[in-house]
Structure formats: C-alpha cells, structure tokens
Design an enzyme around this catalytic site. Sequence first.
Site, PDB file in Angstrom:
ATOM      1  N   LYS A 102     -22.762  26.728  19.758  1.00  0.00           N
ATOM      2  CA  LYS A 102     -21.873  25.391  19.731  1.00  0.00           C
ATOM      3  C   LYS A 102     -21.630  24.660  21.051  1.00  0.00           C
ATOM      4  O   LYS A 102     -20.651  25.367  21.187  1.00  0.00           O
ATOM      5  CB  LYS A 102     -22.771  24.666  19.005  1.00  0.00           C
ATOM      6  CG  LYS A 102     -20.950  25.077  18.399  1.00  0.00           C
ATOM      7  CD  LYS A 102     -20.467  24.071  16.699  1.00  0.00           C
ATOM      8  CE  LYS A 102     -19.133  24.335  16.298  1.00  0.00           C
ATOM      9  NZ  LYS A 102     -18.924  23.497  15.212  1.00  0.00           N
ATOM     10  N   ASP A 150     -20.932  28.581   6.806  1.00  0.00           N
ATOM     11  CA  ASP A 150     -18.935  27.582   7.733  1.00  0.00           C
ATOM     12  C   ASP A 150     -18.129  27.583   6.838  1.00  0.00           C
ATOM     13  O   ASP A 150     -18.332  27.474   5.608  1.00  0.00           O
ATOM     14  CB  ASP A 150     -20.220  26.605   8.355  1.00  0.00           C
ATOM     15  CG  ASP A 150     -19.184  25.918   9.447  1.00  0.00           C
ATOM     16  OD1 ASP A 150     -18.443  26.644  10.088  1.00  0.00           O
ATOM     17  OD2 ASP A 150     -19.881  25.118   9.987  1.00  0.00           O
ATOM     18  N   GLY A 202       0.818  -1.365  -0.084  1.00  0.00           N
ATOM     19  CA  GLY A 202      -0.076  -0.222  -0.135  1.00  0.00           C
ATOM     20  C   GLY A 202       0.867   1.330  -0.536  1.00  0.00           C
ATOM     21  O   GLY A 202       0.209   2.093  -0.019  1.00  0.00           O
ATOM     22  N   GLU A 203       1.635   1.405  -0.108  1.00  0.00           N
ATOM     23  CA  GLU A 203       3.099   2.845   0.028  1.00  0.00           C
ATOM     24  C   GLU A 203       2.628   3.134  -0.640  1.00  0.00           C
ATOM     25  O   GLU A 203       2.756   2.208  -2.332  1.00  0.00           O
ATOM     26  CB  GLU A 203       4.349   1.945   0.608  1.00  0.00           C
ATOM     27  CG  GLU A 203       4.658   1.841   2.295  1.00  0.00           C
ATOM     28  CD  GLU A 203       5.799   1.423   2.239  1.00  0.00           C
ATOM     29  OE1 GLU A 203       6.920   1.393   1.135  1.00  0.00           O
ATOM     30  OE2 GLU A 203       6.116   1.148   3.981  1.00  0.00           O
ATOM     31  N   ASP A 211     -19.893  29.744  14.956  1.00  0.00           N
ATOM     32  CA  ASP A 211     -19.197  29.390  15.842  1.00  0.00           C
ATOM     33  C   ASP A 211     -19.063  30.609  15.931  1.00  0.00           C
ATOM     34  O   ASP A 211     -18.512  31.733  15.328  1.00  0.00           O
ATOM     35  CB  ASP A 211     -18.467  28.631  15.672  1.00  0.00           C
ATOM     36  CG  ASP A 211     -17.747  28.736  14.744  1.00  0.00           C
ATOM     37  OD1 ASP A 211     -16.975  30.102  14.714  1.00  0.00           O
ATOM     38  OD2 ASP A 211     -16.608  27.365  14.429  1.00  0.00           O
ATOM     39  N   THR A 257     -23.649  20.466  12.713  1.00  0.00           N
ATOM     40  CA  THR A 257     -23.282  21.796  13.227  1.00  0.00           C
ATOM     41  C   THR A 257     -24.314  22.731  12.068  1.00  0.00           C
ATOM     42  O   THR A 257     -25.162  23.121  13.137  1.00  0.00           O
ATOM     43  CB  THR A 257     -22.384  22.305  13.224  1.00  0.00           C
ATOM     44  OG1 THR A 257     -21.095  21.925  13.374  1.00  0.00           O
ATOM     45  CG2 THR A 257     -22.344  24.077  12.828  1.00  0.00           C
ATOM     46  N   ARG A 281      -8.473  21.013  13.106  1.00  0.00           N
ATOM     47  CA  ARG A 281      -9.708  21.854  13.961  1.00  0.00           C
ATOM     48  C   ARG A 281      -8.918  21.535  15.202  1.00  0.00           C
ATOM     49  O   ARG A 281      -9.271  22.108  15.780  1.00  0.00           O
ATOM     50  CB  ARG A 281     -10.045  20.702  13.681  1.00  0.00           C
ATOM     51  CG  ARG A 281     -11.499  21.682  13.001  1.00  0.00           C
ATOM     52  CD  ARG A 281     -12.666  20.334  13.294  1.00  0.00           C
ATOM     53  NE  ARG A 281     -12.215  19.040  11.213  1.00  0.00           N
ATOM     54  CZ  ARG A 281     -13.126  18.407  11.246  1.00  0.00           C
ATOM     55  NH1 ARG A 281     -14.622  18.377  11.138  1.00  0.00           N
ATOM     56  NH2 ARG A 281     -12.591  16.813  10.829  1.00  0.00           N
ATOM     57  N   GLN A 282      -7.362  21.100  15.301  1.00  0.00           N
ATOM     58  CA  GLN A 282      -6.493  20.871  16.561  1.00  0.00           C
ATOM     59  C   GLN A 282      -5.599  21.770  16.831  1.00  0.00           C
ATOM     60  O   GLN A 282      -4.488  21.818  15.663  1.00  0.00           O
ATOM     61  CB  GLN A 282      -6.086  19.833  16.681  1.00  0.00           C
ATOM     62  CG  GLN A 282      -7.143  18.724  17.264  1.00  0.00           C
ATOM     63  CD  GLN A 282      -6.022  17.479  17.350  1.00  0.00           C
ATOM     64  OE1 GLN A 282      -5.142  16.820  18.091  1.00  0.00           O
ATOM     65  NE2 GLN A 282      -6.455  15.728  16.292  1.00  0.00           N
TER      66      GLN A 282
HETATM   67  C1  R5P Z   1     -16.038  23.766  13.419  1.00  0.00           C
HETATM   68  O1  R5P Z   1     -15.313  24.148  14.140  1.00  0.00           O
HETATM   69  C2  R5P Z   1     -15.942  23.692  11.948  1.00  0.00           C
HETATM   70  O2  R5P Z   1     -16.139  25.163  11.681  1.00  0.00           O
HETATM   71  C3  R5P Z   1     -17.214  23.117  11.419  1.00  0.00           C
HETATM   72  O3  R5P Z   1     -18.009  23.986  12.099  1.00  0.00           O
HETATM   73  C4  R5P Z   1     -17.498  21.907  11.607  1.00  0.00           C
HETATM   74  O4  R5P Z   1     -16.223  21.078  11.519  1.00  0.00           O
HETATM   75  C5  R5P Z   1     -18.414  21.609  10.766  1.00  0.00           C
HETATM   76  O5  R5P Z   1     -18.639  19.926  11.207  1.00  0.00           O
HETATM   77  P1  R5P Z   1     -19.838  19.163  11.478  1.00  0.00           P
HETATM   78  O6  R5P Z   1     -20.526  19.219  10.020  1.00  0.00           O
HETATM   79  O7  R5P Z   1     -19.683  17.521  11.449  1.00  0.00           O
HETATM   80  O8  R5P Z   1     -20.708  19.634  12.277  1.00  0.00           O
END
Ligand code: R5P
Length: 257
Positions: free
Chosen positions: A191, A216, A41-42, A171, A224, A98-99
């Site tokens: 959220k 978003d 798979g490499e 957010d 979300t 995201r992290q």
């Molecule tokens: C998170 O902070 C992002 O801005 C998106 O709101 C999030 O990643 C959306 O992910 P999901 O569709 O899984 O809620």
Amino acid sequence: MQIGNGLKIFSGNANRPLAQGIAEKLGQPLGKIRFKRFIDGEIWVQYDENIRGCDLFIIQPTNPPAENLIELLIMIDAARRASAKRITTVIPYFGYARQDRKDQPRVSITAKLIANIISHAGADRVLTIDLHTPQIQGFFDIPMDHLATTKIFTDYFRQKGIKDLLLVAPDLGRFKIFAETFNVPMALVIKRRVGNDIEIQGVVGDVKSKNCLLIDDILSSGNTLLKGVAALRHLGANDIYVACTHALLSDHTVLKL
Ligand code: R5P
C-alpha cells in the site's frame, strides 16, 4: 494504610474499563486518584492514597486526544514527587508511533519525542503491546517490555481449524515481523499513503481460493483493512478474516466496517 514497597495500580481516564479488567485479573483494586479540570481545561491530578516507596503501575494508553498523554505525564510527575519507588507506565497503545523516522524533510520523529517526554517525566519502565514498529523500543533509554499479540491471534484462528489459511501482512513492516515469528505461507499487501487515505498497489503471493487472515496493529480509518480485503477478494481469495490490536476507530470507521 499501606506503607512500604507494595504494588499499586492506578488508571488514567483513557481506558478505565481496561485498567479495571487488569486490576480484577490481578485481584488488586485500582488505587484511589483524583482528577480535576481547571476552568480553562487544564488537568489536575492527586493520588488519594500514600504511594511512598511503592512499586507503582500507571495504566494509560496514549491514543488521541492528546489529553491522554498529558494526563499520563502529570500522573508520572505526581508519583515521582510523592516518592514512589518505581514507576512502570503501562501504555497499551503507544500513540504518535507512526512517525518513527525522518521520511521527509522538516518533519518530526514523534515516536522519539514522546519516548523522551515520558522518560523525562520520571517513568522507570514502559510496558506496551504491538508497537507500530519494534525498533521504537530503542527510542527509550529506560527498560521497555514489548508484548506481541501475533501468537494470540494466530492460535485463536488455528483453533478454528480453517483450511488453507494464509497469513496476510498489510505492509512490509508487519510482513517482516510475521516472517520472523512464523514459518507459514504468507502474502503481502503493498500500500501507499495518499494524504490521509491509502492506495493498494498490489498483492504479493497467491491468494486465489485461500482463506486469508489479515492482521494489523492499528485500525483507525479502516481504509487499510477495507481496501486490503477488497484487493484480496478481487484476486479470488476465499474467506477473509481480520484481526487488529489497537482499535482506534476514528472517523466513521465502525459504520464503514
Ligand atoms: C500503518 O502503517 C498501520 O500499521 C496501520 O495499517 C494503519 O495505521 C491503519 O490505519 P487506517 O485504519 O487508518 O488505514
């Protein structure tokens, strides 16, 4: 055979139709490149044309699976070893973003880790669009061009002439970005992450009888968006429009939508 400083565009396998579209817009064919897999798979990559001295653009989003990232790194490394003059990595979706901070003990800051890996592989420049948070630009010590879709989306909806349009941020991060970009009425959906799901804690702003535009950056599970829309609906919003840059559509998201 092109020798010298020509511009060449290559695509990995993460999103070839997108790369094809970009190449067509530029009136330049995608460069020839070969990908193979070893039996385990490499990934194996070879540029099938001369790239010495070239201004090289590699188009490869790094959404899951992680093979997309590995393929990008191998393409950068191969280009470096083939003496490309400048390597620009076009990463429309920058994965693992995201992290972006150490929000709990003993966790990684993956956005920084990936930025380090891409730079160390030999990229000279990164071009991306709608990073999860703009400060990720600072995780790179090489130039980074960060494009934004916000204006494209809002212009699109403005042209529709929708009355009483209220911009809704899903957010706080997005709220700040919108507030810095536009001077329009806004609302905020608050959220909270609960494991892999989210919980809507409330909506700040008066959405009653308003036509809402929820924008978003990522659409992954769709939670979300769906829960945000439900909360707006519950508070008496009128028509609700949504726009999103990176449609990851994991899980059974399309079905849910
Ligand atoms: C998170 O902070 C992002 O801005 C998106 O709101 C999030 O990643 C959306 O992910 P999901 O569709 O899984 O809620």
